[in-house]
Design a protein around this motif. Sequence first.
Motif, PDB file in Angstrom:
ATOM      1  N   ALA A  97     -15.590  -7.406  21.716  1.00 50.45           N
ATOM      2  CA  ALA A  97     -15.620  -7.032  20.303  1.00 50.45           C
ATOM      3  C   ALA A  97     -15.142  -5.582  20.161  1.00 50.45           C
ATOM      4  O   ALA A  97     -15.211  -4.799  21.110  1.00 50.45           O
ATOM      5  CB  ALA A  97     -17.038  -7.178  19.767  1.00 50.45           C
ATOM      6  N   ALA A  98     -14.631  -5.261  18.933  1.00 56.14           N
ATOM      7  CA  ALA A  98     -13.972  -3.963  18.722  1.00 56.14           C
ATOM      8  C   ALA A  98     -14.788  -2.782  19.228  1.00 56.14           C
ATOM      9  O   ALA A  98     -14.276  -1.909  19.917  1.00 56.14           O
ATOM     10  CB  ALA A  98     -13.626  -3.802  17.250  1.00 56.14           C
ATOM     11  N   ASP A 114      -3.884  -4.326  22.920  1.00 57.55           N
ATOM     12  CA  ASP A 114      -5.345  -4.506  22.869  1.00 57.55           C
ATOM     13  C   ASP A 114      -5.719  -5.988  22.843  1.00 57.55           C
ATOM     14  O   ASP A 114      -6.673  -6.408  23.489  1.00 57.55           O
ATOM     15  CB  ASP A 114      -5.888  -3.786  21.629  1.00 57.55           C
ATOM     16  N   TRP A 115      -4.947  -6.785  22.106  1.00 56.03           N
ATOM     17  CA  TRP A 115      -5.300  -8.199  21.936  1.00 56.03           C
ATOM     18  C   TRP A 115      -5.388  -8.914  23.291  1.00 56.03           C
ATOM     19  O   TRP A 115      -6.374  -9.584  23.587  1.00 56.03           O
ATOM     20  CB  TRP A 115      -4.270  -8.887  21.027  1.00 56.03           C
ATOM     21  N   SER A 169      -9.324  -7.945  23.005  1.00 53.91           N
ATOM     22  CA  SER A 169      -9.823  -8.725  21.859  1.00 53.91           C
ATOM     23  C   SER A 169      -9.802 -10.232  22.111  1.00 53.91           C
ATOM     24  O   SER A 169     -10.795 -10.916  21.842  1.00 53.91           O
ATOM     25  CB  SER A 169      -9.034  -8.387  20.601  1.00 53.91           C
ATOM     26  N   SER A 170      -8.686 -10.740  22.650  1.00 55.93           N
ATOM     27  CA  SER A 170      -8.607 -12.191  22.852  1.00 55.93           C
ATOM     28  C   SER A 170      -9.591 -12.640  23.926  1.00 55.93           C
ATOM     29  O   SER A 170      -9.927 -13.820  24.027  1.00 55.93           O
ATOM     30  CB  SER A 170      -7.192 -12.608  23.259  1.00 55.93           C
ATOM     31  N   ARG A 174     -16.175  -2.637  26.531  1.00 54.52           N
ATOM     32  CA  ARG A 174     -14.859  -1.995  26.688  1.00 54.52           C
ATOM     33  C   ARG A 174     -14.938  -0.812  27.638  1.00 54.52           C
ATOM     34  O   ARG A 174     -13.951  -0.421  28.240  1.00 54.52           O
ATOM     35  CB  ARG A 174     -14.328  -1.530  25.335  1.00 54.52           C
ATOM     36  N   SER A 182      -9.712 -18.387  20.624  1.00 54.14           N
ATOM     37  CA  SER A 182      -8.791 -17.336  20.152  1.00 54.14           C
ATOM     38  C   SER A 182      -7.404 -17.507  20.743  1.00 54.14           C
ATOM     39  O   SER A 182      -6.446 -16.916  20.255  1.00 54.14           O
ATOM     40  CB  SER A 182      -9.349 -15.927  20.390  1.00 54.14           C
TER      41      SER A 182
END
Length: 339
Positions: free
Chosen positions: A141-142, A131-132, A136-137, A147, A291
Amino acid sequence: MINKINQIKEELEGLSATDLGAVEELRIKYLSKKGAISLLFNDFRTVSADQKKAMGQALNELKNYATERINALRESLETADTVDLSLDLTRTPAPIALGSRHPLSIVKEEIISIFSRLGFTVAEGPEIEDDWHVFSSLNFAADHPARDMQDTFFIQRNPDVLLRTHTSSVQSRVMEHTEPPIRIICPGRVYRNEAISARAHCFFHQVEALYVDKNVSFADLRQTLLYFAREMFGPETQIRLRPSYFPFTEPSAEMDISCNLCGGKGCSFCKHTGWVEILGCGMVDPNVLESCGIDSKEYSGFALGMGVERITNLKYQVKDLRMFSENDKRFLEEFQSAH
Ligand code: DAH
């Protein structure tokens, strides 16, 4: 007795068998303990003394002859079973069919070659991702609805193992462990949970480019795009940038090129607009630089990503995306002269 010997000899001369089982039956018939020849040896005891020598010799010859005949039959069947002597397995197959390069590889190599003339080098990353690196990176956002822009294949019961939906994941992998200046191009296969049709597939190919350095500006991006479009589609090609949204770039844009089929006059391919969309791009969002451990006050960058199938369709007018992965030789042979 001599009659019997001669009779068996005649039989042996005409022996034949079609399989090894039949040979074994013949062996039992003549040579086993109760076989015809062994029975003659039993009778030998009754032969008169003056005939014993001649009979003994004739009997032994008969036994040897029978053994030879049956062994010869067995051998000929065994070799026939395994080796066809007329077949030369070392021979080169003829005619040798020449392969041709896949249209997606041809176009991918062309994209790489154009960017390498600007100093970009190829970087690659894994197709099975976490996921990162995919989200995410890259500033997804979550619970951000962005997404959902890409329908992701997750590995069952572990949402942190997924198939990358875009090659942008290679951006963060490289930035994580490379000091700027960074100038990379990342070709690769990506996966999305889409129903397969002429216009969509569950996997396709992208090429990503990333440039991070001091003072990289939108003007650098635009000029790079113009250079790429003209090298790829010809010196008359025009480009236009439309504002768009991607979580990892700010500002973001989509690039259209003047339709290379109608020269911008309008046709069914460009839906009579004169323009076709070919890629997404933008200035790398400072959150993404941070990030990945890059100081966003010191460095800036631009990124862009394009679908190889889309570019290939534009160059070669392939109508159905499925053709690219069906391995139909008639389709692939059409690209024999391309390189
Ligand atoms: N990753 C985007 C996609 O798959 C394409 C893209 C857009 C890549 C903008 C970029 C970019 O690097 O700056 O749809």
